[in-house]
Structure formats: C-alpha cells, structure tokens
Design a protein around this motif. Structure first.
Motif, PDB file in Angstrom:
ATOM      1  N   ARG A  65      13.607 -11.431  31.696  1.00 31.84           N
ATOM      2  CA  ARG A  65      14.850 -11.762  30.792  1.00 31.84           C
ATOM      3  C   ARG A  65      14.934 -10.436  29.657  1.00 31.84           C
ATOM      4  N   GLY A  66      13.900  -9.955  29.200  1.00 30.30           N
ATOM      5  CA  GLY A  66      13.934  -8.822  28.470  1.00 30.30           C
ATOM      6  C   GLY A  66      14.325  -7.636  29.068  1.00 30.30           C
ATOM      7  N   TYR A  67      13.827  -7.379  30.205  1.00 34.48           N
ATOM      8  CA  TYR A  67      14.063  -6.340  31.185  1.00 34.48           C
ATOM      9  C   TYR A  67      15.488  -6.504  31.371  1.00 34.48           C
ATOM     10  N   LEU A  68      15.968  -7.431  31.864  1.00 28.53           N
ATOM     11  CA  LEU A  68      17.517  -7.556  32.440  1.00 28.53           C
ATOM     12  C   LEU A  68      18.456  -7.201  31.082  1.00 28.53           C
ATOM     13  N   ASN A  69      18.007  -7.683  30.007  1.00 28.83           N
ATOM     14  CA  ASN A  69      18.854  -7.567  28.861  1.00 28.83           C
ATOM     15  C   ASN A  69      18.878  -5.814  28.858  1.00 28.83           C
ATOM     16  N   LYS A  70      17.873  -5.364  28.991  1.00 27.52           N
ATOM     17  CA  LYS A  70      17.757  -3.941  28.572  1.00 27.52           C
ATOM     18  C   LYS A  70      18.519  -3.129  29.706  1.00 27.52           C
ATOM     19  N   CYS A  71      18.738  -3.617  30.881  1.00 24.18           N
ATOM     20  CA  CYS A  71      19.424  -3.020  32.014  1.00 24.18           C
ATOM     21  C   CYS A  71      21.105  -3.337  31.687  1.00 24.18           C
ATOM     22  N   ARG A  72      21.357  -4.514  31.072  1.00 21.96           N
ATOM     23  CA  ARG A  72      22.628  -4.706  30.879  1.00 21.96           C
ATOM     24  C   ARG A  72      23.016  -3.746  29.423  1.00 21.96           C
ATOM     25  N   ASP A  73      22.241  -3.585  28.765  1.00 22.39           N
ATOM     26  CA  ASP A  73      22.614  -2.790  27.531  1.00 22.39           C
ATOM     27  C   ASP A  73      22.773  -1.433  27.884  1.00 22.39           C
ATOM     28  N   LEU A  74      21.927  -0.992  28.908  1.00 22.30           N
ATOM     29  CA  LEU A  74      22.043   0.332  29.497  1.00 22.30           C
ATOM     30  C   LEU A  74      23.229   0.446  30.476  1.00 22.30           C
ATOM     31  N   GLN A  75      23.766  -0.420  31.084  1.00 22.08           N
ATOM     32  CA  GLN A  75      24.930  -0.345  31.799  1.00 22.08           C
ATOM     33  C   GLN A  75      26.170  -0.425  30.839  1.00 22.08           C
ATOM     34  N   SER A  76      26.048  -1.211  29.668  1.00 23.17           N
ATOM     35  CA  SER A  76      27.125  -0.820  28.724  1.00 23.17           C
ATOM     36  C   SER A  76      27.261   0.014  28.124  1.00 23.17           C
ATOM     37  N   TRP A  77      26.401   0.774  27.573  1.00 20.18           N
ATOM     38  CA  TRP A  77      26.219   2.274  26.916  1.00 20.18           C
ATOM     39  C   TRP A  77      26.763   3.196  27.992  1.00 20.18           C
ATOM     40  N   TRP A  78      26.415   2.966  29.388  1.00 20.16           N
ATOM     41  CA  TRP A  78      26.676   3.966  30.269  1.00 20.16           C
ATOM     42  C   TRP A  78      28.364   4.038  30.711  1.00 20.16           C
ATOM     43  N   LEU A  79      28.954   2.624  30.482  1.00 17.09           N
ATOM     44  CA  LEU A  79      30.402   2.462  30.637  1.00 17.09           C
ATOM     45  C   LEU A  79      30.926   3.120  29.606  1.00 17.09           C
ATOM     46  N   VAL A  80      30.492   3.028  28.217  1.00 12.05           N
ATOM     47  CA  VAL A  80      31.183   3.925  27.199  1.00 12.05           C
ATOM     48  C   VAL A  80      31.203   5.440  27.287  1.00 12.05           C
ATOM     49  N   PHE A  81      29.785   5.707  27.626  1.00 18.39           N
ATOM     50  CA  PHE A  81      29.469   7.039  27.930  1.00 18.39           C
ATOM     51  C   PHE A  81      30.502   7.790  28.744  1.00 18.39           C
ATOM     52  N   PHE A  82      30.619   7.093  30.026  1.00 18.22           N
ATOM     53  CA  PHE A  82      31.537   7.567  30.942  1.00 18.22           C
ATOM     54  C   PHE A  82      32.915   7.783  30.728  1.00 18.22           C
ATOM     55  N   ASN A  83      33.369   6.506  29.873  1.00 16.75           N
ATOM     56  CA  ASN A  83      34.692   6.722  29.547  1.00 16.75           C
ATOM     57  C   ASN A  83      34.908   7.719  28.423  1.00 16.75           C
ATOM     58  N   ASN A  84      33.976   8.031  27.422  1.00 19.16           N
ATOM     59  CA  ASN A  84      34.183   9.126  26.311  1.00 19.16           C
ATOM     60  C   ASN A  84      34.047  10.459  26.855  1.00 19.16           C
ATOM     61  N   ASN A  85      32.910  10.643  27.920  1.00 12.57           N
ATOM     62  CA  ASN A  85      32.625  11.910  28.226  1.00 12.57           C
ATOM     63  C   ASN A  85      33.346  12.304  29.420  1.00 12.57           C
ATOM     64  N   TYR A  86      33.947  11.640  30.383  1.00 13.16           N
ATOM     65  CA  TYR A  86      34.328  11.870  31.611  1.00 13.16           C
ATOM     66  C   TYR A  86      35.877  11.519  31.547  1.00 13.16           C
ATOM     67  N   VAL A  87      36.188  10.292  31.678  1.00  7.66           N
ATOM     68  CA  VAL A  87      37.577   9.868  31.586  1.00  7.66           C
ATOM     69  C   VAL A  87      38.486  10.311  30.623  1.00  7.66           C
ATOM     70  N   GLU A  88      38.118  10.312  29.302  1.00  9.20           N
ATOM     71  CA  GLU A  88      38.969  10.956  28.320  1.00  9.20           C
ATOM     72  C   GLU A  88      39.010  12.328  28.346  1.00  9.20           C
TER      73      GLU A  88
END
Length: 148
Positions: free
Chosen positions: A81-104
């Motif tokens: 569970r802790g590992y999977l939560n870290k993966c979900r957090d990383l995925q959320s961070w990545w989505l924001v990062f892609f949007n801010n640094n590539y899409v925008e």
C-alpha cells in the motif's frame, strides 16, 4: 529522427571506454534513446543525457509502474500500500509537471506565432484540436500521460 537517435547511442557507446574494457549494461542507453524519440515526436524536445534530472524522474516513474505484484498476488496488497501510494503521488506529480513544462510551453509557442505556427509535434496537434473545440483543455495532459 529514429536513425539519428540510434546513431547517437552507437556513438556514445563507441566513445565509452568502459565498453572496451569490461562491458556495460546498455539498458539506460536504450531507454534514453526511446524516451528521446517519444519526446521529440510529442514535444519537439529531448533529453541531453542520462544525468539530466528529468530523465532520472522519467525513468523512476516508468519503473514504478513496471510491475504491480498486488495484481498478481492479492495477498500482498496490504504490504504494498505505501509503495503504491508513492507511485500514485509520483504519477500525479508527473501529470502536473508535463502540463506545466511541456503542454503549457507549447501552448505559449503556438500563441506567440499565431496563424504562422507550423505544427511540429504531436502536442501541437492536440492543442490545435483543443482550440478547435474537438477536445477540452483538461483532456490534453491526460492524453499526454496515456501516450507517454
């Protein structure tokens, strides 16, 4: 583009003294090549080296979702569970990062060039279709995440 990226890998390996002396694992070199091909097609940009922090984060994200043992052995779910939560957090961070640094970034380039903007990569097509109301602004980062 594919040939150019493959040539760069071969050249880098030929110039690496470790290859001649004892050999190396080329997984990261091939990973860099594949990511660069995808990033060039998607965003008209690429990673400069395996040492680039963004490349390291991208690699970490890919490894985080490589195997989900809880899918194969449900008994392991409470322990992961802790590992999977870290993966979900990383995925959320990545989505924001892609949007801010590539899409925008691409949105800004397209807005600055207006009608003269030449569509160079996949994200340009997505933003163009969003501007034509074929998809919503919020859809674009999610489509990027799915492709990447």
């Amino acid at each position: 583009m594919w040939e150019e990226e493959m040539d760069l890998v071969v050249t880098d390996l030929m110039n690496d003294k470790r290859v001649r002396s004892g050999g190396i694992v080329i997984r990261k070199s091939l990973q860099l090549m594949l990511y660069n091909i995808m990033h060039r097609m998607m965003f008209d940009t690429k990673f400069e080296s395996m040492e680039e922090p963004l490349f390291k984060e991208r690699s970490r994200l890919a490894q985080g979702f490589e195997y989900n043992y809880a899918d194969f052995v449900p008994l392991l779910r409470p322990f992961l569970r802790g590992y999977l939560n870290k993966c979900r957090d990383l995925q959320s961070w990545w989505l924001v990062f892609f949007n801010n640094n590539y899409v925008e970034k691409r949105r800004k380039i397209m807005a600055e060039n207006g009608e003269k903007h030449k569509i160079n990569c996949t994200i340009d097509h997505m933003i163009d279709s969003q501007l034509k109301v074929e998809r919503t602004e919020a859809n674009v980062p999610y489509i990027v995440e799915i492709i990447m």
